[in-house]
Design a protein around this motif. Structure first.
Motif, PDB file in Angstrom:
ATOM      1  N   LEU A  10      32.582 -12.280  25.517  1.00  0.00           N
ATOM      2  CA  LEU A  10      33.202 -11.788  23.810  1.00  0.00           C
ATOM      3  C   LEU A  10      32.534 -11.141  24.165  1.00  0.00           C
ATOM      4  CD1 LEU A  10      31.600 -14.819  22.305  1.00  0.00           C
ATOM      5  CD2 LEU A  10      33.761 -14.130  21.595  1.00  0.00           C
ATOM      6  N   LYS A  13      35.463  -8.550  25.846  1.00  0.00           N
ATOM      7  CA  LYS A  13      36.404  -8.620  25.356  1.00  0.00           C
ATOM      8  C   LYS A  13      37.507  -9.203  26.211  1.00  0.00           C
ATOM      9  CE  LYS A  13      36.221  -5.511  21.023  1.00  0.00           C
ATOM     10  NZ  LYS A  13      37.106  -4.497  20.356  1.00  0.00           N
ATOM     11  N   PHE A  16      39.195 -13.619  23.504  1.00  0.00           N
ATOM     12  CA  PHE A  16      39.042 -12.862  22.334  1.00  0.00           C
ATOM     13  C   PHE A  16      39.630 -13.637  21.445  1.00  0.00           C
ATOM     14  CE2 PHE A  16      41.463 -10.143  18.991  1.00  0.00           C
ATOM     15  CZ  PHE A  16      40.327  -9.020  19.006  1.00  0.00           C
ATOM     16  N   ARG A  18      41.686 -15.207  17.947  1.00  0.00           N
ATOM     17  CA  ARG A  18      41.956 -15.111  16.603  1.00  0.00           C
ATOM     18  C   ARG A  18      43.194 -15.902  15.997  1.00  0.00           C
ATOM     19  NH1 ARG A  18      46.133  -9.689  18.297  1.00  0.00           N
ATOM     20  NH2 ARG A  18      47.495 -11.566  18.085  1.00  0.00           N
ATOM     21  N   TYR A 186      30.890 -13.107  15.671  1.00  0.00           N
ATOM     22  CA  TYR A 186      32.835 -13.178  15.996  1.00  0.00           C
ATOM     23  C   TYR A 186      33.831 -13.240  14.528  1.00  0.00           C
ATOM     24  CZ  TYR A 186      31.070 -10.458  19.614  1.00  0.00           C
ATOM     25  OH  TYR A 186      30.074  -9.494  20.934  1.00  0.00           O
TER      26      TYR A 186
END
Length: 209
Positions: A10, A13, A16, A18, A186
């Motif tokens: 994390l 990255k 990721f 989303r 996150y």
């Protein structure tokens, strides 16, 4: 190590999340997660931690290993790093045989009967590993199993590995990463159920709102 590896992925990255803007895989599947573990190679401290974790994983799960073989191309760097630390022979397997020269599919030497561990960066469905397993078995290798940095833990992956009769172990996985992502800020807590729904059946797009 599972939590530590998830934190590293994390942080740099390499993984990721989303869910609000899903990624589209080559297969057409809409996904809330994108993974490119090769990014770890650009961060020396994190790369060392992942490398040491991989060495520990292989020693614990496959203590009889004699040869490390990477998957082309993403598995090659970690296979090389791991084999170097362990003092073992290393090679890699192409997705297809070369069209020129000796037309090799396996690069490096594997003798019949040698105990091999395949190193992969990511296990999604396990489909790409099947090609590697078949090539190595044709060469007479004794495949102990697969070691990878990360897995989504999708139902198709367990089915494919069962059919291949090959075990696999990973440094971290989707469930651990989601838990870490929430704790580290996150992602928001309210997205967790949608993320877990995707994992149950990636082809079912009802998780997308």
């Amino acid at each position: 190590m599972q939590k530590k590896a998830a934190e590293i992925l994390l942080k740099v990255k390499a993984v990721f999340l989303r869910p609000e803007q899903p990624f589209t895989w080559a297969s057409g599947i809409k996904s809330p997660i994108y993974c490119d573990n090769r990014l770890v190679l650009s961060y020396p401290e994190e790369r060392t931690a992942i490398k040491e974790g991989m060495v520990q994983l292989i020693k614990e799960q496959y203590p009889e290993v004699e040869v490390i073989m990477g998957t082309a191309t993403a598995g090659i760097p970690m296979a090389a790093l791991t084999a170097d630390v362990m003092g073992l022979p290393m090679g890699y397997v192409r997705s297809d045989a070369k069209k020129h020269g000796k037309q090799n599919q396996i690069e490096g030497r594997v003798e019949p009967g040698q105990k091999v561990v395949i190193v992969e960066d990511l296990i999604s469905t396990g489909g790409s590993v099947k090609t590697v397993v078949n090539a190595l078995r044709e060469a007479g290798a004794d495949i102990l199993g697969v070691a990878a940095i990360f897995t989504y833990g999708l139902p198709d992956s367990f089915k494919n590995f069962e059919e291949m009769d090959v075990p696999f172990h990973t440094l971290s996985n989707y469930d651990v990463l989601v838990d870490v992502a929430v704790k580290e800020g996150y992602i928001k807590e309210e997205t967790v159920e949608r993320l877990r729904q995707w994992k149950k059946d990636p082809r079912d797009e009802s998780w997308i709102k």
